[in-house]
Design a protein around this motif. Sequence first.
Motif, mmCIF file in Angstrom:
data_model
loop_
_atom_site.group_PDB
_atom_site.id
_atom_site.type_symbol
_atom_site.label_atom_id
_atom_site.label_comp_id
_atom_site.label_asym_id
_atom_site.label_seq_id
_atom_site.Cartn_x
_atom_site.Cartn_y
_atom_site.Cartn_z
ATOM 1 N N GLY A 61 0.818 -1.201 0.000
ATOM 2 C CA GLY A 61 0.000 0.000 0.000
ATOM 3 C C GLY A 61 0.853 1.253 0.000
ATOM 4 O O GLY A 61 1.860 1.338 -0.705
ATOM 5 N N SER A 62 0.469 2.220 0.792
ATOM 6 C CA SER A 62 1.190 3.486 0.879
ATOM 7 C C SER A 62 1.436 3.828 2.340
ATOM 8 O O SER A 62 0.931 3.165 3.251
ATOM 9 C CB SER A 62 0.381 4.602 0.201
ATOM 10 O OG SER A 62 -0.902 4.725 0.805
ATOM 11 N N LEU A 63 2.237 4.872 2.564
ATOM 12 C CA LEU A 63 2.530 5.310 3.922
ATOM 13 C C LEU A 63 1.306 5.971 4.551
ATOM 14 O O LEU A 63 0.694 6.859 3.951
ATOM 15 C CB LEU A 63 3.666 6.335 3.907
ATOM 16 C CG LEU A 63 5.065 5.887 4.274
ATOM 17 C CD1 LEU A 63 6.039 7.042 4.107
ATOM 18 C CD2 LEU A 63 5.106 5.361 5.690
ATOM 19 N N VAL A 64 0.950 5.553 5.752
ATOM 20 C CA VAL A 64 -0.149 6.189 6.487
ATOM 21 C C VAL A 64 0.266 6.366 7.938
ATOM 22 O O VAL A 64 1.159 5.674 8.440
ATOM 23 C CB VAL A 64 -1.451 5.362 6.420
ATOM 24 C CG1 VAL A 64 -1.970 5.275 4.996
ATOM 25 C CG2 VAL A 64 -1.244 3.958 6.995
ATOM 26 N N ALA A 65 -0.397 7.288 8.599
ATOM 27 C CA ALA A 65 -0.136 7.517 10.014
ATOM 28 C C ALA A 65 -0.741 6.393 10.838
ATOM 29 O O ALA A 65 -1.843 5.910 10.556
ATOM 30 C CB ALA A 65 -0.716 8.862 10.442
ATOM 31 N N GLY A 74 2.026 0.772 6.800
ATOM 32 C CA GLY A 74 1.616 0.595 5.427
ATOM 33 C C GLY A 74 0.107 0.419 5.369
ATOM 34 O O GLY A 74 -0.478 -0.207 6.256
ATOM 35 N N SER A 75 -0.518 0.942 4.309
ATOM 36 C CA SER A 75 -1.978 0.906 4.227
ATOM 37 C C SER A 75 -2.527 -0.338 3.540
ATOM 38 O O SER A 75 -3.733 -0.566 3.544
ATOM 39 C CB SER A 75 -2.477 2.140 3.464
ATOM 40 O OG SER A 75 -2.058 2.077 2.093
ATOM 41 N N GLY A 76 -1.649 -1.147 2.937
ATOM 42 C CA GLY A 76 -2.114 -2.253 2.114
ATOM 43 C C GLY A 76 -2.372 -3.533 2.880
ATOM 44 O O GLY A 76 -2.173 -3.621 4.093
ATOM 45 N N PRO A 77 -2.790 -4.578 2.159
ATOM 46 C CA PRO A 77 -3.052 -5.878 2.781
ATOM 47 C C PRO A 77 -1.778 -6.475 3.370
ATOM 48 O O PRO A 77 -0.688 -6.336 2.820
ATOM 49 C CB PRO A 77 -3.576 -6.734 1.622
ATOM 50 C CG PRO A 77 -4.065 -5.750 0.603
ATOM 51 C CD PRO A 77 -3.160 -4.564 0.721
ATOM 52 N N TRP A 249 9.508 -11.266 -3.481
ATOM 53 C CA TRP A 249 8.465 -10.853 -2.552
ATOM 54 C C TRP A 249 8.981 -9.755 -1.629
ATOM 55 O O TRP A 249 8.353 -9.452 -0.614
ATOM 56 C CB TRP A 249 7.998 -12.038 -1.720
ATOM 57 C CG TRP A 249 7.241 -13.080 -2.478
ATOM 58 C CD1 TRP A 249 6.888 -13.071 -3.803
ATOM 59 C CD2 TRP A 249 6.742 -14.314 -1.946
ATOM 60 N NE1 TRP A 249 6.203 -14.207 -4.130
ATOM 61 C CE2 TRP A 249 6.091 -15.001 -3.014
ATOM 62 C CE3 TRP A 249 6.766 -14.911 -0.683
ATOM 63 C CZ2 TRP A 249 5.485 -16.243 -2.835
ATOM 64 C CZ3 TRP A 249 6.171 -16.147 -0.504
ATOM 65 C CH2 TRP A 249 5.532 -16.803 -1.568
ATOM 66 N N ILE A 250 10.124 -9.193 -1.970
ATOM 67 C CA ILE A 250 10.709 -8.095 -1.207
ATOM 68 C C ILE A 250 10.646 -6.839 -2.073
ATOM 69 O O ILE A 250 11.070 -6.849 -3.231
ATOM 70 C CB ILE A 250 12.167 -8.393 -0.818
ATOM 71 C CG1 ILE A 250 12.257 -9.692 -0.006
ATOM 72 C CG2 ILE A 250 12.767 -7.225 -0.035
ATOM 73 C CD1 ILE A 250 11.539 -9.666 1.318
ATOM 74 N N TYR A 251 10.139 -5.770 -1.510
ATOM 75 C CA TYR A 251 9.993 -4.513 -2.242
ATOM 76 C C TYR A 251 11.348 -3.808 -2.336
ATOM 77 O O TYR A 251 12.092 -3.717 -1.358
ATOM 78 C CB TYR A 251 8.995 -3.614 -1.511
ATOM 79 C CG TYR A 251 8.783 -2.255 -2.151
ATOM 80 C CD1 TYR A 251 7.741 -2.044 -3.050
ATOM 81 C CD2 TYR A 251 9.627 -1.183 -1.853
ATOM 82 C CE1 TYR A 251 7.534 -0.801 -3.627
ATOM 83 C CE2 TYR A 251 9.429 0.059 -2.431
ATOM 84 C CZ TYR A 251 8.393 0.246 -3.320
ATOM 85 O OH TYR A 251 8.211 1.473 -3.887
ATOM 86 N N PHE A 252 11.671 -3.320 -3.526
ATOM 87 C CA PHE A 252 12.861 -2.489 -3.677
ATOM 88 C C PHE A 252 12.688 -1.575 -4.875
ATOM 89 O O PHE A 252 12.467 -2.026 -5.993
ATOM 90 C CB PHE A 252 14.133 -3.320 -3.850
ATOM 91 C CG PHE A 252 15.381 -2.496 -3.669
ATOM 92 C CD1 PHE A 252 15.835 -2.189 -2.404
ATOM 93 C CD2 PHE A 252 16.071 -2.005 -4.766
ATOM 94 C CE1 PHE A 252 16.967 -1.406 -2.210
ATOM 95 C CE2 PHE A 252 17.194 -1.224 -4.599
ATOM 96 C CZ PHE A 252 17.652 -0.923 -3.311
ATOM 97 N N LEU A 263 13.256 -2.976 1.075
ATOM 98 C CA LEU A 263 13.686 -4.087 1.930
ATOM 99 C C LEU A 263 12.579 -4.589 2.860
ATOM 100 O O LEU A 263 12.859 -5.146 3.921
ATOM 101 C CB LEU A 263 14.930 -3.709 2.746
ATOM 102 C CG LEU A 263 16.150 -3.268 1.944
ATOM 103 C CD1 LEU A 263 17.315 -2.973 2.880
ATOM 104 C CD2 LEU A 263 16.544 -4.325 0.919
ATOM 105 N N HIS A 264 11.346 -4.408 2.444
ATOM 106 C CA HIS A 264 10.206 -4.949 3.181
ATOM 107 C C HIS A 264 9.409 -5.875 2.270
ATOM 108 O O HIS A 264 9.511 -5.785 1.047
ATOM 109 C CB HIS A 264 9.307 -3.818 3.676
ATOM 110 C CG HIS A 264 9.935 -2.967 4.726
ATOM 111 N ND1 HIS A 264 10.744 -1.892 4.422
ATOM 112 C CD2 HIS A 264 9.904 -3.046 6.068
ATOM 113 C CE1 HIS A 264 11.173 -1.333 5.543
ATOM 114 N NE2 HIS A 264 10.679 -2.022 6.558
ATOM 115 N N PRO A 265 8.602 -6.759 2.828
ATOM 116 C CA PRO A 265 7.786 -7.627 1.986
ATOM 117 C C PRO A 265 6.811 -6.839 1.123
ATOM 118 O O PRO A 265 6.316 -5.778 1.530
ATOM 119 C CB PRO A 265 7.029 -8.502 3.005
ATOM 120 C CG PRO A 265 7.896 -8.486 4.225
ATOM 121 C CD PRO A 265 8.492 -7.113 4.258
#
Length: 287
Positions: A61-65, A74-77, A249-252, A263-265
């Motif tokens: 998702g995206s950055l959320v407070a 993160g806002s995603g699943p 499955w790692i974000y970069f 470096l996160h899933p």
Amino acid sequence: MTRSAPSRRLALLAASAAAIVLTLTGMTPASAAAPPTAADSSQVVNYVNLGDSYSAGFGSGSLVAGPFFGCLQGSGPSHVTQIASTENVNLLANAACAGLRTGEIAGVIGAIGGQLGAADLVTLSLGANDLDIRGLLSVCSTAGLDMACDQALAAGAQLIPTVGASAHQTLALLDASTSGQILVLDYPRLFTASAGDQPLLTAARARDLNALGDSLNKAIRNATRGTSASFISVQGRFNNHGLGSTDPWIYFNAGNLNDPFNLHPTTTGYLQGYYPAVRSYLNRLLP
């Protein structure tokens, strides 16, 4: 995991536990639902999520407070959203935040004692921020110097026992704060070294960083000893899905090395790596 500029605000947690308590009382219903009434409590699994960015869903998702000042999620699943959306699960609090170190997680535990006291299930990941894995990647990348990388890896290895001891203290506090099932999730190997040298990282350095991550996971597993917490490994599910593989499955984001999700899933990593690892434990608690 990341200590990016936005998440540095999390240092306030260590400075003032009282401020955390004051802010947590203002949690939204989505992050701190009211406990069920006595009439329906036997039909509900009360759930609390704690920990660092891997528990906060960074990479999806995206950055959320998050639920209090300086907390980012993160806002995603993720495995957390999957658990929370399961029938008969009541999310009491999602207090995981990017950048939290083991000692800071202990501060959050002290602040949400009421929710933890009512919890049947608690999930968390902890320890990576104490090592600053992201900083190690920067030093050990192809743009860095071999000597600097060797020194950083050696320093990281020397720090592992301290991280493990701090994690144990935090888990002991958590154990004393809840009678619920505690699931401590580890970290996947970030790199697929068998893919060979990559523009950012050589295969040799990928193996070095994976080995340090393995040592961290071992220390966290040992930190659960003497507590009721269960250590849950996701490494097998992430095999051949690290950076450099054909199906990572790692974000970069190679175009932005400062992307806080690096470096996160990915969403797939959370749903196919993390969630299956905890699903069987959740099923045992469900009516």
